[in-house]
Design an enzyme around this catalytic site. Sequence first.
Site, PDB file in Angstrom:
ATOM      1  CE  LYS A 136      -3.740  -0.692   4.802  1.00  0.00           C
ATOM      2  NZ  LYS A 136      -5.020  -0.037   5.147  1.00  0.00           N
ATOM      3  CG  HIS A 150      -2.074  -0.899   1.136  1.00  0.00           C
ATOM      4  ND1 HIS A 150      -1.975  -2.238   1.457  1.00  0.00           N
ATOM      5  CD2 HIS A 150      -3.352  -0.699   0.748  1.00  0.00           C
ATOM      6  CE1 HIS A 150      -3.162  -2.810   1.284  1.00  0.00           C
ATOM      7  NE2 HIS A 150      -4.005  -1.901   0.857  1.00  0.00           N
TER       8      HIS A 150
END
Length: 270
Positions: A161, A157
């Site tokens: 995140k 990600h």
Amino acid sequence: MADLRLLIAGAGGRMGRALVRAATETKGFAVTGAFEGKGASAIGKDAGELAGVGALGVKIAADPAPLMKNADAIIDFTVPAATVALAALAAKAELVHVIGTTGLSAADGKKIAAAARNTVIVKSGNMSLGVNLLAALARQAAKTLGDDFDIEILEMHHRRKVDAPSGTALLLGEAVAAGRGTYLEKRKVASREGHTGERKRGDIGFATLRGGTVVGEHSVIFAGSAERIELTHRAEDRAIFANGALAAARWGAKQKPGLYSMADVLGLEN
């Protein structure tokens, strides 16, 4: 049929803006309320303008409670503490609560389940059709292949995140654990470092990557003797999560109180 009236949590964030855009561009929905955490810079701004769809006449507020009188459902991709509080408010107001928040603890889950006794809650680590189909396929593969194949889940990600492994990775881990007739917490290996020793048969491993602007990439790897099977999903736009959340809200509006998942919404085997 009247539009389903939506209250968007975290409307100033990237996911919140994607939700406002998707709801505005999809027939059958109307954004009637939007809110952010206290002190957020988006408070007071028009949710539509912030999302790039033009003025909606919906100002982003700091308190969701007064907005619930003019809503049928809340869509919530925020943070665990906010989500738990919203679940209680949604239950009191009898609003559908669609939860895409990740990083929820077991204690959080119990509070959400308690709220679901009084309203419809649809909760998933990932709202996209593709990921939930991937989970169903991974579960079937795990059931078919058994412990002769080692399972590793790889996810990547964007740099911002904050939770790891991702909610989607855990969703996939729960799916393969169920396929093997066990529970993820019994077999999960979330990280490896140093002299770890030989891999234990039946473990479900996780590897986490973070960087750049990656929306989300997940692979379930089944590694056997002299062969390997990989199931992969790559998210290219947050719109897939927003569209899934809208589908969950529409579906949830027709259900009885209870705690549901995207597998229920999509008619996939749990």
